[in-house]
Design an enzyme around this catalytic site. Sequence first.
Site, PDB file in Angstrom:
ATOM      1  N   ASP A   1      -8.106   1.172  -8.849  1.00 29.95           N
ATOM      2  CA  ASP A   1      -8.441   2.270  -9.411  1.00 29.95           C
ATOM      3  C   ASP A   1      -8.664   2.067 -10.808  1.00 29.95           C
ATOM      4  OD1 ASP A   1      -9.133   5.022 -10.266  1.00 29.95           O
ATOM      5  OD2 ASP A   1      -7.951   5.923  -8.998  1.00 29.95           O
TER       6      ASP A   1
ATOM      7  N   LYS B   1     -11.429   7.565 -17.512  1.00 28.24           N
ATOM      8  CA  LYS B   1     -11.189   8.407 -18.389  1.00 28.24           C
ATOM      9  C   LYS B   1     -10.157   7.828 -19.575  1.00 28.24           C
ATOM     10  CE  LYS B   1     -12.236  12.837 -16.162  1.00 28.24           C
ATOM     11  NZ  LYS B   1     -11.381  13.869 -15.630  1.00 28.24           N
TER      12      LYS B   1
ATOM     13  N   ASP C   1     -15.607  -3.264  -9.426  1.00 30.85           N
ATOM     14  CA  ASP C   1     -16.879  -2.743  -9.741  1.00 30.85           C
ATOM     15  C   ASP C   1     -17.165  -2.135 -10.975  1.00 30.85           C
ATOM     16  OD1 ASP C   1     -15.530  -0.399  -8.989  1.00 30.85           O
ATOM     17  OD2 ASP C   1     -17.612   0.643  -8.845  1.00 30.85           O
TER      18      ASP C   1
ATOM     19  N   PHE D   1     -13.593  -1.604   0.364  1.00 31.43           N
ATOM     20  CA  PHE D   1     -14.252  -1.015  -0.942  1.00 31.43           C
ATOM     21  C   PHE D   1     -15.506  -1.770  -1.646  1.00 31.43           C
ATOM     22  CE2 PHE D   1     -12.099   3.068  -2.342  1.00 31.43           C
ATOM     23  CZ  PHE D   1     -11.141   3.092  -1.171  1.00 31.43           C
TER      24      PHE D   1
ATOM     25  N   GLU E   1       0.852  -1.140  -0.039  1.00 35.74           N
ATOM     26  CA  GLU E   1       0.018  -0.013   0.182  1.00 35.74           C
ATOM     27  C   GLU E   1       0.639   1.122  -0.141  1.00 35.74           C
ATOM     28  OE1 GLU E   1      -3.429   0.896  -0.121  1.00 35.74           O
ATOM     29  OE2 GLU E   1      -2.590   2.638   0.039  1.00 35.74           O
TER      30      GLU E   1
HETATM   31  C1  LIG Z   1      -9.804   1.657  -4.245  1.00 33.68           C
HETATM   32  S1  LIG Z   1      -8.585   1.336  -2.974  1.00 33.68           S
HETATM   33  C2  LIG Z   1      -8.977  -0.447  -2.654  1.00 33.68           C
HETATM   34  C3  LIG Z   1      -8.459  -0.893  -1.445  1.00 33.68           C
HETATM   35  C4  LIG Z   1      -8.708  -2.299  -1.127  1.00 33.68           C
HETATM   36  N1  LIG Z   1      -7.994  -3.182  -1.922  1.00 33.68           N
HETATM   37  C5  LIG Z   1     -10.037  -2.661  -1.110  1.00 33.68           C
HETATM   38  O1  LIG Z   1     -10.712  -3.360  -1.997  1.00 33.68           O
HETATM   39  O2  LIG Z   1     -10.775  -2.255  -0.202  1.00 33.68           O
HETATM   40  C6  LIG Z   1      -7.137   1.304  -3.888  1.00 33.68           C
HETATM   41  C7  LIG Z   1      -5.948   1.179  -2.728  1.00 33.68           C
HETATM   42  O3  LIG Z   1      -4.814   0.979  -3.739  1.00 33.68           O
HETATM   43  C8  LIG Z   1      -3.981   2.031  -3.310  1.00 33.68           C
HETATM   44  N2  LIG Z   1      -2.997   2.140  -4.454  1.00 33.68           N
HETATM   45  C9  LIG Z   1      -3.347   2.832  -5.620  1.00 33.68           C
HETATM   46  N3  LIG Z   1      -2.371   2.586  -6.460  1.00 33.68           N
HETATM   47  C10 LIG Z   1      -1.391   2.229  -5.827  1.00 33.68           C
HETATM   48  C11 LIG Z   1      -0.050   1.776  -6.159  1.00 33.68           C
HETATM   49  N4  LIG Z   1       0.446   2.186  -7.407  1.00 33.68           N
HETATM   50  N5  LIG Z   1       0.899   0.969  -5.366  1.00 33.68           N
HETATM   51  C12 LIG Z   1       0.259   0.997  -4.145  1.00 33.68           C
HETATM   52  N6  LIG Z   1      -0.753   1.347  -3.614  1.00 33.68           N
HETATM   53  C13 LIG Z   1      -1.697   1.729  -4.457  1.00 33.68           C
HETATM   54  C14 LIG Z   1      -4.442   3.249  -2.832  1.00 33.68           C
HETATM   55  O4  LIG Z   1      -3.856   4.027  -2.007  1.00 33.68           O
HETATM   56  C15 LIG Z   1      -5.836   2.595  -1.844  1.00 33.68           C
HETATM   57  O5  LIG Z   1      -5.488   2.306  -0.794  1.00 33.68           O
END
Ligand SMILES: C[S@@+](CC[C@H](N)C(=O)[O-])C[C@H]1O[C@@H](n2cnc3c(N)ncnc32)[C@H](O)[C@@H]1O
Length: 204
Positions: free
Chosen positions: A114, A118, A150, A185, A64
């Site tokens: 994520d 876009k 999702d 999430f 993370e």
């Molecule tokens: C949408 S959240 C999903 C968190 C978890 N997997 C869940 O489903 O509850 C995406 C997580 O990935 C982390 N994150 C996004 N891009 C990342 C990266 N390149 N390297 C490490 N962490 C990342 C964000 O900080 C966030 O905590």
Amino acid sequence: MEEATQPRQPEPCEFMPEDYFSRLDPSSIFENEKPLEIDLGCGDGSFLNAMAAHYPERNFLGVERLLGRVKKVAKKAHRAGLTNCKVLRLESKYTIEWLFPEASIDRLHLLCPDPWPKAKHHKRRLVQQDFLEVLFRVLKPGGEFCFKTDHPEYFEWVEEEMKTFGKFTQLEWNEDTFYYPKTDFQIQWEAEGKSMHQLRFLRP
Ligand SMILES: C[S@@+](CC[C@H](N)C(=O)[O-])C[C@H]1O[C@@H](n2cnc3c(N)ncnc32)[C@H](O)[C@@H]1O
């Protein structure tokens, strides 16, 4: 003169490699040879902690980039007395590309990443051909990749990227396949009425 910055002290369940620029020995993370599962972008870590509690015979490393989340996950794991759960504060792709050696990971989870909706941001999506090359290299033969989103369009994107890559085998995955708790999430999005899509692949 500027004051020297003190290195941050890791939380008890936090993993800090000695060297961020060399491949690590995966058995140095937990100091045992149990199967290793990685959760990329583990967020607040409910999934990671629940998995570690359910499968004491396996090790779980969350990755993370946000420090606040890393601390939260590590505190939860420590409070729960989990010795098979740690979290690493680092970027996901860097971690598997540069820290992990070939054939060192048993299962890799990418849950609710994520979707970068876009079109001009699609190149930021984690699942691309170069990510799949790295994933194929670090998974052990017989290792698995689990993906959830999702976002229907990101789901189709991953299906297409996997088809183009061509070296993984898709596996069936439903509620009864194995214990697999919902992520933070996922719970939030399902409460908003969104549905989840999931894919599971085998590295032959
Ligand atoms: C949408 S959240 C999903 C968190 C978890 N997997 C869940 O489903 O509850 C995406 C997580 O990935 C982390 N994150 C996004 N891009 C990342 C990266 N390149 N390297 C490490 N962490 C990342 C964000 O900080 C966030 O905590």
